[in-house]
Design an enzyme around this catalytic site. Structure first.
Site, PDB file in Angstrom:
ATOM      1  N   VAL A  54       0.868  -1.181   0.000  1.00 45.48           N
ATOM      2  CA  VAL A  54       0.000   0.000   0.000  1.00 45.48           C
ATOM      3  C   VAL A  54       0.898   1.222   0.000  1.00 45.48           C
ATOM      4  O   VAL A  54       1.960   1.231   0.627  1.00 45.48           O
ATOM      5  CB  VAL A  54      -0.985   0.023   1.199  1.00 45.48           C
ATOM      6  CG1 VAL A  54      -2.065  -1.031   1.024  1.00 45.48           C
ATOM      7  CG2 VAL A  54      -0.279  -0.163   2.515  1.00 45.48           C
ATOM      8  N   SER A  55       0.472   2.258  -0.728  1.00 50.44           N
ATOM      9  CA  SER A  55       1.315   3.436  -0.935  1.00 50.44           C
ATOM     10  C   SER A  55       1.399   4.355   0.266  1.00 50.44           C
ATOM     11  O   SER A  55       2.371   5.071   0.431  1.00 50.44           O
ATOM     12  CB  SER A  55       0.808   4.232  -2.136  1.00 50.44           C
ATOM     13  OG  SER A  55       0.846   3.435  -3.288  1.00 50.44           O
ATOM     14  N   SER A  56       0.376   4.372   1.109  1.00 53.16           N
ATOM     15  CA  SER A  56       0.422   5.241   2.284  1.00 53.16           C
ATOM     16  C   SER A  56       0.076   4.432   3.527  1.00 53.16           C
ATOM     17  O   SER A  56      -0.593   3.401   3.449  1.00 53.16           O
ATOM     18  CB  SER A  56      -0.524   6.428   2.134  1.00 53.16           C
ATOM     19  OG  SER A  56      -1.854   5.987   2.055  1.00 53.16           O
TER      20      SER A  56
ATOM     21  N   GLN B   9      -3.608   3.475   4.343  1.00 53.82           N
ATOM     22  CA  GLN B   9      -4.327   2.512   3.515  1.00 53.82           C
ATOM     23  C   GLN B   9      -4.286   1.132   4.170  1.00 53.82           C
ATOM     24  O   GLN B   9      -3.354   0.808   4.898  1.00 53.82           O
ATOM     25  CB  GLN B   9      -3.723   2.431   2.114  1.00 53.82           C
ATOM     26  CG  GLN B   9      -3.958   3.688   1.289  1.00 53.82           C
ATOM     27  CD  GLN B   9      -3.273   3.590  -0.062  1.00 53.82           C
ATOM     28  OE1 GLN B   9      -2.138   3.142  -0.162  1.00 53.82           O
ATOM     29  NE2 GLN B   9      -3.956   4.029  -1.090  1.00 53.82           N
TER      30      GLN B   9
END
Length: 184
Positions: free
Chosen positions: A9-11, A14
């Site tokens: 997940v990018s952040s 998330q």
């Protein structure tokens, strides 16, 4: 054959649970997960650990191809590296795998689309920021301290009050006070 999963997940806010559930259903015995790491980065701690763990005959499974990476060249290099080591690859959502020439061709096409999606998103973001700037708006986080408070910070500093105390008075961080005292 052992299926090893990789999720990303990018952040940090998330939730990778959808990916983790899908990988478990696909039979992943172990899942490595990167949190808050962009797919554009080639170095990802859990992906690196996952790649070190994989052995000949294993299969690396991801929920979606873009979880492996957004850069076509990097994704294809990773898959080629896996293939050279005798490790298979399977992208669950797209149903892509490295079994046979058709699977490899489809992986190449899908990796190109993943990069196109990322490049398009970046282009739209830049265009939106340029349009906002043309209309007198700045992108980014709103200022914590307004112009009046910035002036007050300068006045307090002139009276000999130190930055940490000014920060407490204004309800902001020391870094913010220093930034406004330096005129930024």
């Amino acid at each position: 054959m052992v299926i090893i999963g990789y999720a990303r997940v990018s952040s940090n806010d998330q939730d990778p649970q959808l990916q983790l559930d899908a990988l478990k259903v696909a039979g992943a015995e172990r899942i490595y997960t990167d949190h808050g790491v962009s797919g554009a980065k080639t170095e990802r701690p859990e992906l690196d650990r996952c790649l070190d763990h994989l052995r000949e005959g294993d299969v690396l499974a991801v929920w979606k191809l873009d979880r492996l990476g957004r850069n076509t060249v990097h994704v294809l290099q990773l898959i080629e590296h896996l293939t050279e080591r005798g490790i298979g690859f399977h992208s669950l959502t797209e149903g892509l795998h490295t079994d046979g020439p058709m699977g490899k061709a489809m992986l190449t096409i899908m990796a190109a689309f993943a990069q196109l999606e990322r490049d398009t998103m970046i282009e739209r973001t830049r265009a939106g920021l340029a349009a906002a700037a043309a209309n007198g708006r700045k992108g980014g986080r709103p200022r914590k301290v307004g112009d009046a408070d910035a002036e007050k910070a300068k006045e307090l500093k002139a009276k000999g009050i130190n930055a940490p105390d000014i920060a407490k008075m204004l309800g902001c961080s020391r870094a913010t006070v220093y930034r406004y005292l330096s005129g930024q």
